[in-house]
Scaffold this active site. Structure first.
Site, mmCIF file in Angstrom:
data_model
loop_
_atom_site.group_PDB
_atom_site.id
_atom_site.type_symbol
_atom_site.label_atom_id
_atom_site.label_comp_id
_atom_site.label_asym_id
_atom_site.label_seq_id
_atom_site.Cartn_x
_atom_site.Cartn_y
_atom_site.Cartn_z
ATOM 1 C CB SER A 135 78.765 -76.750 54.552
ATOM 2 O OG SER A 135 78.210 -76.475 53.180
ATOM 3 C CD GLN A 137 77.497 -75.440 49.896
ATOM 4 O OE1 GLN A 137 78.387 -75.679 50.092
ATOM 5 N NE2 GLN A 137 77.104 -74.290 49.222
ATOM 6 C CG ASP A 277 76.197 -67.135 50.495
ATOM 7 O OD1 ASP A 277 77.293 -67.121 50.955
ATOM 8 O OD2 ASP A 277 75.657 -68.140 49.530
#
Length: 392
Positions: A135, A137, A277
């Site tokens: 990820s 993130q 996404d």
């Protein structure tokens, strides 16, 4: 909540849903400087971020993060930068999320488990080396963490997924006077006194794409406003060009995205490694394309709110569209959707995919309140655009 949808034509002008990704980044920015967000309508994930930040500011040491993976992955290195002991937990979907790479990267920090619930305790070092496949993130969280510390360096081991979100984070920090330098797989951060931030959260291309798809699938035309200017790095805004490639009329100028249906849609092959996404949104238009489309590099979809490889395929099949999995790929054979019913698997984007297909063919979505995770106005907005949608 149950949503019944009849065949509709989606047309009109609508404001894009606020970017969940940007909103969470601005909320976390309030740990660094004063932040005032104008007119925010927070989704469940943004509420989770706000609650976590408020708890930290009050000195509380147990944080419940709901289903917000962005908040979870970014807050672990932030807590490490603060050098405090914090217990983290979340809902069933968040407890599924793997945390292996951040646990391996933060060698000076005790992270009690590779799954929630867990305890974070320890102090972040001056440099972090982290694998980029799981990820982006974590890298975003480390940028905030080193901004808190004053400075630091991040080295990302390729392959790096979702690079665009790292650049988004850098832009947020730069907007208040922080310095973030990205060169290849290395990131340098330096922050001194930061400016306050006041402004409106711009719209989200990935969430707005479900309105764009609805117009393409139903023969309509929409204008979607309040979108951020298209940046020069790869991110969810690539959906604008993808909808052109598939045969729709799709362009954005001065923050407004105009999408108009056409008569024929063409198959696509899209590598979603940097834009995972977009997979449910792309699947919606692939469902009506004239041929076989492919979503490539899909394995990361297994660790989303649902196993999106399975739930994208099962949703398409519920509407009579042939789809199948091959290693690393989802294959979609375009056709004409039929009436279908889907129970939301606690995954907002799967419910929106089902909503788009139902606008063309009719259908029903159960547990439809799951869209609140990112866009509480989704069903209401479809109604405003002419959707024959009833909720109960």
């Amino acid at each position: 909540m149950k949503v019944e949808i009849d065949r509709s034509v989606i047309s009109g002008r609508i404001e894009a849903p606020e970017s969940k990704s940007l909103a969470i980044r601005y909320v976390l920015l309030s740990l660094l400087t004063q932040v005032e967000l104008e007119g925010l309508t927070p989704s469940d994930d943004v509420k989770a971020a706000m609650e976590a930040v408020n708890r930290l500011k009050r000195g509380e040491r147990e944080l419940y993060l709901g289903g917000s993976a962005t908040t979870l992955r970014m807050i672990i290195p932030i807590v490490a930068a603060l050098g405090i002991e914090v217990k983290l937990d979340g809902d069933e979907t968040l407890r599924r999320r793997p945390l292996e790479s951040i646990r391996r990267a933060l060698k000076e920090v005790y992270i009690s488990s590779e799954r929630l619930p867990l305890v974070v305790k320890g102090k972040l070092g001056e440099e972090t080396v982290i694998e980029g496949w799981e990820s982006s993130q974590y890298v975003s969280g480390l940028i905030y963490a080193y901004c808190l510390k004053g400075e630091g360096r991040i080295r990302v081991i390729p392959p790096v997924s979702s690079r665009g979100y790292i650049h988004m984070t850098a832009d947020v920090i730069r907007s208040v006077g922080g310095e973030v330098k990205i060169e290849g797989t290395e990131v340098w951060v330096r922050c001194g006194s930061l400016r306050n931030f006041r402004g409106k959260v711009p719209g989200d291309y990935a969430l707005a794409s479900f309105y764009a798809n609805a117009a393409l699938l139903t023969g309509g035309r929409v204008e979607i406003t309040n979108l951020y200017p298209v940046p020069d790095y790869v991110g969810d805004h690539v959906i604008v060009d993808q909808l052109s490639r598939i045969g729709g009329k799709s362009s954005v100028a001065e923050g407004t995205w105009i999408v108009e249906a056409s008569g024929t849609y063409f198959p696509l092959e899209v590598d979603i490694n940097d834009v995972p996404d977009l997979a449910p949104s792309l699947a919606a238009v692939m469902a009506v394309s004239n041929g076989r489309s492919k979503l490539l590099n899909v394995e990361r979809l297994r660790t989303k709110e649902s196993d999106r490889i399975s739930t994208i395929i099962s949703t398409l099949r519920s509407f009579g569209i042939d789809a199948e999995y091959h290693p690393g790929e989802i294959l979609v054979n375009g056709g004409e959707p039929r009436w279908g019913e889907v129970v939301c698997p606690r995954d907002h984007r799967i419910a929106m995919l089902a909503g788009d297909l139902a606008l063309r063919a009719g259908g029903r979505v159960l547990d439809a309140e799951c869209v609140n995770k990112s866009n509480p106005k989704y069903w209401e907005d479809l109604m405003k655009l002419g959707g024959k949608v009833t909720t109960s």
